[in-house]
Design an enzyme around this catalytic site. Structure first.
Site, mmCIF file in Angstrom:
data_model
loop_
_atom_site.group_PDB
_atom_site.id
_atom_site.type_symbol
_atom_site.label_atom_id
_atom_site.label_comp_id
_atom_site.label_asym_id
_atom_site.label_seq_id
_atom_site.Cartn_x
_atom_site.Cartn_y
_atom_site.Cartn_z
ATOM 1 N N CYS A 23 9.793 -5.141 -0.604
ATOM 2 C CA CYS A 23 8.811 -4.837 -1.851
ATOM 3 C C CYS A 23 9.305 -5.157 -3.166
ATOM 4 O O CYS A 23 8.401 -5.486 -4.198
ATOM 5 C CB CYS A 23 8.310 -3.481 -1.814
ATOM 6 S SG CYS A 23 7.765 -2.968 -0.388
ATOM 7 N N HIS B 241 0.981 -2.520 4.109
ATOM 8 C CA HIS B 241 1.204 -4.241 3.700
ATOM 9 C C HIS B 241 1.751 -4.775 4.820
ATOM 10 O O HIS B 241 2.576 -4.500 5.646
ATOM 11 C CB HIS B 241 2.145 -4.143 2.513
ATOM 12 C CG HIS B 241 1.791 -4.071 1.071
ATOM 13 N ND1 HIS B 241 2.197 -3.385 0.272
ATOM 14 C CD2 HIS B 241 0.544 -4.485 0.676
ATOM 15 C CE1 HIS B 241 1.406 -3.607 -0.759
ATOM 16 N NE2 HIS B 241 0.341 -4.057 -0.689
#
Ligand code: ARG
Length: 278
Positions: A268, A174
């Protein structure tokens, strides 16, 4: 080119969405950090997560929570649940079947919370995991999860230019594992996580960016949250912490190693709701 000086700005109060890791587990493998044989200590994960939430509050930020759902062990990673810019919510559409229900769950939360400008996405995108919002542009990644077509979709819906970057190292699947916004105009990133072309784009746009080392990246030190002055990051990222301190930032190291077993860190766990009327 995006001018960035000074590095440390006055902190701006933020509004974050978080999800308690009540059902956290590593039961499947969708990134190289996840080994279902390792086993997680869920109570410890909750303690570490609560410490992060309390830190945000101590720093003056507002924290909202979305209720965790049994059977969705990765839902603690709220950053993947959407992308909010100027009160507009671009919904997430997950790449893996295991996490797919998290997209609609977040859109329902936004609906109940009174957001009216929401968009159900046509293209696969994992929310703020793959989008980093700056003042003038949004940086967006593709390569492992989010489709490049989603970058266009986000650009049109959110009305802000989106710059496409290519991730190449599966450990940094990511964008928010390889790059973070230190301020609205300054970024920190680990160059080797990106293709040669994307490194050229980043270098042209952010000649004054801070380049992180592999050691910083390997402990998910780039998965950090900054309010412009305070930087919250993995306790193990000591090299990066020292450099940030020398630039005048207040650094707040946090222990989140239980959640790192799923490949996630500070950022996150944190979805920014860019709607706080200061
Ligand atoms: N296990 C999760 C996944 O692979 C971790 C997500 C981390 N989130 C993030 N924003 N990088 O999807």
């Amino acid at each position: 080119m995006i001018r960035s000086v000074p590095s440390s700005n006055a902190p701006r109060r933020r509004h974050y969405l978080m999800c308690r890791p009540t059902y956290f587990a590593v039961e499947y493998t969708i990134n190289p950090w996840m080994d279902p044989d390792v086993g997680v200590d869920r109570d410890r994960a909750v303690r570490q997560w609560k410490a992060l939430r309390e830190l945000y509050r101590r720093l003056g930020h507002r924290v909202s929570e979305i209720a965790p759902i049994e059977g969705l062990p990765d839902m603690v990673f709220a950053a993947n649940g959407g992308l909010v810019v100027d009160g507009r919510v671009y919904g997430a559409r997950f790449a893996s079947a295991e996490r797919t229900p998290e997209g609609p769950a977040h859109l329902s939360w936004f609906g109940e919370a009174g957001y009216t400008r929401t968009r159900e996405p046509k293209h696969v995108n994992e929310g703020e995991g793959d989008f980093v919002v700056l003042e003038e542009v949004i940086l967006a990644a593709t390569g492992f999860r989010t489709e490049a077509a989603a970058h266009q979709e986000a650009e049109n819906f959110l009305d802000r230019p989106v710059i496409t970057l290519q991730l190449v190292d599966p450990r940094f699947y990511h964008l928010d594992t390889a790059l973070f916004a230190l301020s609205e105009r300054q970024i920190v990133y680990y160059p080797d996580a990106f293709s040669a072309g994307s490194r050229r784009v980043l270098n042209a746009l952010f000649p004054e960016a801070l380049l992180a080392t592999e050691d910083d990246a390997a402990v998910l030190g780039l998965n950090a949250v900054s309010d412009g002055h305070n930087v919250v990051l993995a306790a193990e990222a000591t090299g990066l912490a020292d450099r940030l301190r020398s630039l005048g930032h207040a650094v707040h190291p946090v222990e989140l190693d239980e959640l790192r077993k799923a490949g996630g860190g500070v950022k996150c766990c944190t979805l920014e709701l860019r709607d706080t009327p200061d």
